[in-house]
Write an enzyme that holds these catalytic residues in place. Sequence first.
Site, mmCIF file in Angstrom:
data_model
loop_
_atom_site.group_PDB
_atom_site.id
_atom_site.type_symbol
_atom_site.label_atom_id
_atom_site.label_comp_id
_atom_site.label_asym_id
_atom_site.label_seq_id
_atom_site.Cartn_x
_atom_site.Cartn_y
_atom_site.Cartn_z
ATOM 1 N N HIS A 101 -3.115 -14.660 2.250
ATOM 2 C CA HIS A 101 -3.242 -16.069 1.868
ATOM 3 C C HIS A 101 -3.610 -16.821 3.154
ATOM 4 O O HIS A 101 -3.160 -16.446 4.239
ATOM 5 C CB HIS A 101 -1.914 -16.669 1.403
ATOM 6 N N ASP A 104 -0.662 -17.486 5.320
ATOM 7 C CA ASP A 104 0.025 -16.341 5.964
ATOM 8 C C ASP A 104 -0.520 -16.140 7.362
ATOM 9 O O ASP A 104 0.209 -15.791 8.278
ATOM 10 C CB ASP A 104 -0.258 -14.992 5.275
ATOM 11 N N GLU A 232 -4.737 -13.064 -11.262
ATOM 12 C CA GLU A 232 -3.577 -12.161 -11.253
ATOM 13 C C GLU A 232 -2.531 -12.664 -12.244
ATOM 14 O O GLU A 232 -1.841 -13.654 -11.988
ATOM 15 C CB GLU A 232 -3.007 -12.122 -9.830
ATOM 16 N N ASP A 296 -2.279 -4.865 -7.782
ATOM 17 C CA ASP A 296 -1.222 -5.092 -6.805
ATOM 18 C C ASP A 296 -0.166 -4.044 -7.100
ATOM 19 O O ASP A 296 0.481 -4.064 -8.158
ATOM 20 C CB ASP A 296 -0.656 -6.519 -6.911
HETATM 21 C C1 XUL Z 1 3.304 -13.452 -6.490
HETATM 22 C C2 XUL Z 1 2.193 -12.566 -6.085
HETATM 23 C C3 XUL Z 1 1.287 -13.120 -5.043
HETATM 24 C C4 XUL Z 1 -0.152 -12.834 -5.268
HETATM 25 C C5 XUL Z 1 -1.065 -13.514 -4.293
HETATM 26 O O1 XUL Z 1 4.148 -12.906 -7.420
HETATM 27 O O2 XUL Z 1 2.059 -11.449 -6.557
HETATM 28 O O3 XUL Z 1 1.699 -12.625 -3.816
HETATM 29 O O4 XUL Z 1 -0.414 -11.463 -5.212
HETATM 30 O O5 XUL Z 1 -0.929 -14.882 -4.303
HETATM 31 CO CO CO Z 2 0.593 -10.009 -6.289
#
Ligand code: XUL
Ligand code: CO
Length: 437
Positions: A101, A104, A232, A296
């Site tokens: 991000h 970050d 996401e 993810d």
């Molecule tokens: C939150 C999450 C985030 C996203 C990116 O639950 O998964 O870290 O992956 O904003």
């Molecule tokens: Co995520």
Amino acid sequence: MPQAFPEIQKIKYEGPQSKNPLAFRWYNENETVEGKSMKEHLRFAVVYWHTFRGTGSDPFGAATMVRPWDDGSNSVENAQRRARVAFEFCEKLGAPFYAFHDRDVAPEGSTLAESNKNLDAVVRVLKEEQQRTGIKLLWGTANLFSNPRFMHGAATTCNADVFAFAAAQVKKCLEVTKELGGVNYVFWGGREGYQNLLNTNMKRELDHLARFFHMAVAYAKEIGFSGQFLIEPKPKEPTKHQYDSDAAACLNFLRAYELLPYFKLNIETNHATLAGHTMQHELEYAGMQGALGSIDANTGDLLLGWDTDQFPTNIYLTTEIMWTILKWGGLAPGGVNFDAKVRRESFEPIDLFHAHIGGMDAFARGLKIAATIRAEGEFDRLLKQRYSSFDGGIGADIESGKADFKKLEAYILAKGEAAPNQSGRQEMLEHLLNRYI
Ligand code: XUL
Ligand code: CO
């Protein structure tokens, strides 16, 4: 700059017999599976937020992870030093990608202009390190949830100025992601959702969200950013009702607002379980709609109902994930992004290596098992057979659109009763899966 992990050498593949915890037993990056190297299949990425910004603090206690390379300040110099550490880590681990991000990597300033300047100063270091190591940016994203201004959401806020701020922040983050050659750009909902319908105009908020995404698509086109846009899904946390609740809800939203051609999905395991689905369900749903973009990789805890973001080590899970990914043609330009954090008790820097090595090995093993399952073809044969009544006769007429209600009524009236059913064989299939694992 002295090394942050001087005692760690590049992590090597030593094979399944190795007892060295700092070696791969399954992830052999150049090994070929289904005609592609493991490295190409898995496209592992390290996340900046948990791995380099995680502190181990929780609502009951302070930070446990005080990193020796971090001076604890919010300075740009500290952020630049951290960036070099991040690349030393990814390089020693052998992860070809990372993800971040905006907030970050660089400290937020007191104005957007100051934040942008800080970001530029760190992006210079990120770019240098990418060139030095060949490590690439899997995706960038804007943090539109931590700052209190986003308390009511960003693109779905009730405050038009906050919407404008979020747009300006994403504009900059798209520019930076392009500058760093990012291959995707992610939108996770953050605070896009609501707690209570008494104060929420859901229709208006969703219209605004779509407007925001159309602006992002237009700006990416304008600056020539060709990375894949990803949404996401997550059903809850921080809000009670997140708008992007699961794959089906996201795809419905995208289709309704004519955004489908521009987006795919970034599916996260712990988000799937919070939605009451399995990861495999979410992947299958996205895959069958041509929207499987990236994952993810993490896992939740079945006894805890929140987003614990643990590293995945369960071979059943990684097998199911890789089986589904292979089925739908792979992830690229997405990857396997470890959106996972070490527990606050695992506070030593070396735990970051243990966590990632374990996750990478679990995925490599899942990939190999999935490829064997596919090569043997037994599940495929059984699945095909289950639907064989649609391969000819009346079933083929139904599928091809040659049948209508009247024709089907005549067919059944002539036959008297439907053909007998076959067993679903669930227990046999579950047992069969154990043969491969
Ligand atoms: C939150 C999450 C985030 C996203 C990116 O639950 O998964 O870290 O992956 O904003
Ligand atoms: Co995520």
